[in-house]
Design a protein around this motif. Structure first.
Motif, mmCIF file in Angstrom:
data_model
loop_
_atom_site.group_PDB
_atom_site.id
_atom_site.type_symbol
_atom_site.label_atom_id
_atom_site.label_comp_id
_atom_site.label_asym_id
_atom_site.label_seq_id
_atom_site.Cartn_x
_atom_site.Cartn_y
_atom_site.Cartn_z
ATOM 1 N N UNK A 167 0.844 -1.121 0.110
ATOM 2 C CA UNK A 167 -0.051 0.024 -0.242
ATOM 3 C C UNK A 167 0.770 1.376 -0.223
ATOM 4 N N UNK A 168 1.682 1.243 0.887
ATOM 5 C CA UNK A 168 2.719 2.330 0.825
ATOM 6 C C UNK A 168 3.643 2.713 -0.174
ATOM 7 N N UNK A 169 3.934 1.424 -0.856
ATOM 8 C CA UNK A 169 4.696 1.463 -2.199
ATOM 9 C C UNK A 169 4.084 2.038 -3.327
ATOM 10 N N UNK A 170 2.700 1.799 -3.331
ATOM 11 C CA UNK A 170 1.866 2.297 -4.461
ATOM 12 C C UNK A 170 1.317 3.868 -4.163
ATOM 13 N N UNK A 171 1.903 4.426 -3.283
ATOM 14 C CA UNK A 171 1.598 5.945 -3.005
ATOM 15 C C UNK A 171 0.463 6.182 -1.917
ATOM 16 N N UNK A 174 -0.117 7.134 5.233
ATOM 17 C CA UNK A 174 -0.572 6.707 6.473
ATOM 18 C C UNK A 174 -2.062 6.408 6.577
ATOM 19 N N UNK A 175 -2.842 7.457 6.637
ATOM 20 C CA UNK A 175 -4.337 7.379 6.761
ATOM 21 C C UNK A 175 -5.010 6.465 5.722
ATOM 22 N N UNK A 176 -4.503 6.573 4.274
ATOM 23 C CA UNK A 176 -5.062 5.539 3.416
ATOM 24 C C UNK A 176 -4.849 4.360 3.815
ATOM 25 N N UNK A 178 -4.175 2.813 6.644
ATOM 26 C CA UNK A 178 -5.125 2.405 8.033
ATOM 27 C C UNK A 178 -6.458 2.311 7.340
ATOM 28 N N UNK A 179 -6.832 3.161 6.594
ATOM 29 C CA UNK A 179 -8.299 3.027 6.448
ATOM 30 C C UNK A 179 -8.676 1.906 5.316
ATOM 31 N N UNK A 180 -7.902 1.797 4.377
ATOM 32 C CA UNK A 180 -8.068 0.815 3.443
ATOM 33 C C UNK A 180 -7.546 -0.635 3.625
ATOM 34 N N UNK A 181 -6.468 -0.756 4.278
ATOM 35 C CA UNK A 181 -5.554 -2.101 4.468
ATOM 36 C C UNK A 181 -6.029 -2.492 6.124
ATOM 37 N N UNK A 182 -5.501 -1.669 6.817
ATOM 38 C CA UNK A 182 -5.159 -2.147 8.306
ATOM 39 C C UNK A 182 -6.769 -2.375 9.082
ATOM 40 N N UNK A 183 -7.699 -1.300 8.846
ATOM 41 C CA UNK A 183 -8.838 -1.409 9.630
ATOM 42 C C UNK A 183 -9.698 -2.420 9.166
ATOM 43 N N UNK A 184 -9.922 -2.793 7.713
ATOM 44 C CA UNK A 184 -10.727 -3.908 7.167
ATOM 45 C C UNK A 184 -10.146 -5.381 7.863
ATOM 46 N N UNK A 185 -8.736 -5.262 8.072
ATOM 47 C CA UNK A 185 -8.565 -6.636 8.665
ATOM 48 C C UNK A 185 -8.449 -6.817 9.760
ATOM 49 N N UNK A 186 -8.497 -5.593 10.669
ATOM 50 C CA UNK A 186 -8.646 -5.868 12.095
ATOM 51 C C UNK A 186 -10.121 -5.358 12.599
ATOM 52 N N UNK A 187 -10.988 -5.085 11.876
ATOM 53 C CA UNK A 187 -12.318 -4.599 12.128
ATOM 54 C C UNK A 187 -13.157 -5.512 12.990
#
Length: 268
Positions: A167-171, A174-176, A178-187
């Motif tokens: 996610x970070x490599x694709x630009x 940090x907020x994006x 968290x919102x699109x990768x981390x939060x859905x995984x830990x929801x």
């Protein structure tokens, strides 16, 4: 070849233990509908819903319920924020003092409630903070944090760090990420931890006794009812509602986190 089925003796012992643990709950359930006003008479004199209407009209009960819900919601929200941040900081990195921080997170729920309550009361008094809603919320949050922390850190350990790096490599910032990768995984783990924390906070009585001051949560109201034998049916109804309010979040949390028993840090 050994049979995978348990012996009859073991089954009988297991069922006996379950009956022993749940029999008091069954008694409260039955007598919440009893027509008898002031005594635990057996067999039951009749079946009525009158006491539920009485509870709905009692101002002191409604105020205690509202306060307990308010405290549980605030303590859960605080625990979810702190528990998630702690899990994010500790799940992957090794650094000096990490084990000490982990121990401090777990300690409040491992200690007897009376020790935690006395320690919190002493701390609040030394800081000049009078007991009230704020102190109850802080007191409950101290042991609710570890519930959220355990659930979230287990999910973090199951989440591939390569997803975050990609996610970070694709630009993504940090907020994006968290919102699109981390939060859905830990929801679901976060929700389960929050539900368990709410259930623990809602029926907590020992720590609340030391931090409530003049406030009266629902468990404290129930404790005060022990000296009023004429209110036994009302007390049974309220106790039944407390059990339902704590049982449903626990069952929901179990459903959301089942299958994570073998994950390190996935203590339930």
């Amino acid at each position: 070849m050994h049979s995978e089925q348990a012996s009859w003796g073991l089954r009988l012992a297991a069922w006996g233990g379950l009956v022993f643990l749940h029999f008091p709950i069954l008694v409260i359930l039955l007598y919440a509908f009893n027509t008898e006003e002031s005594a635990y008479s057996f067999p039951l004199r009749g079946f009525t819903l009158e006491w539920f209407a009485v509870v709905a009209g009692r101002e002191d009960v409604l105020q205690a319920i509202i306060l307990s819900v308010k405290v549980a919601c605030l303590a859960t929200a605080l625990a979810m924020v702190l528990g998630t941040l702690a899990a994010a900081a500790l799940y992957r990195r090794d650094f000096f003092g990490k084990e000490s921080i982990t121990l401090m997170l777990i300690l409040p729920i491992a200690l007897p409630g009376i020790i935690t309550g006395i320690a919190l009361l002493s701390a609040f008094k030394s800081l000049g903070i009078e007991p009230g809603i704020f102190t109850i919320v802080v007191g409950h949050a101290t042991f609710c944090v570890v519930i959220v922390y355990n659930n979230v850190i287990a999910r973090f350990r199951r989440t591939s760090h390569s997803l975050i790096e990609a996610s970070m490599d694709l630009g993504a910032d940090g907020w994006q990420t968290f919102r699109y990768i981390i939060l859905p995984n830990i929801a679901t783990a976060l929700l389960a931890g929050g539900m368990l924390a709410f259930a623990l906070s809602f029926d907590e009585i020992i720590v609340t006794t030391f931090t409530a001051g003049h406030e009266q949560t629902l468990p404290l109201w129930l404790l005060s009812q022990l000296s009023r034998p004429r209110d036994v049916p009302v007390t049974n109804v309220v106790a039944l509602l407390v059990m339902l309010a704590t049982m449903l979040p626990i069952l929901g949390a179990y459903y959301l986190t089942r299958g994570t028993e073998t994950v390190a840090g996935g203590g339930k």
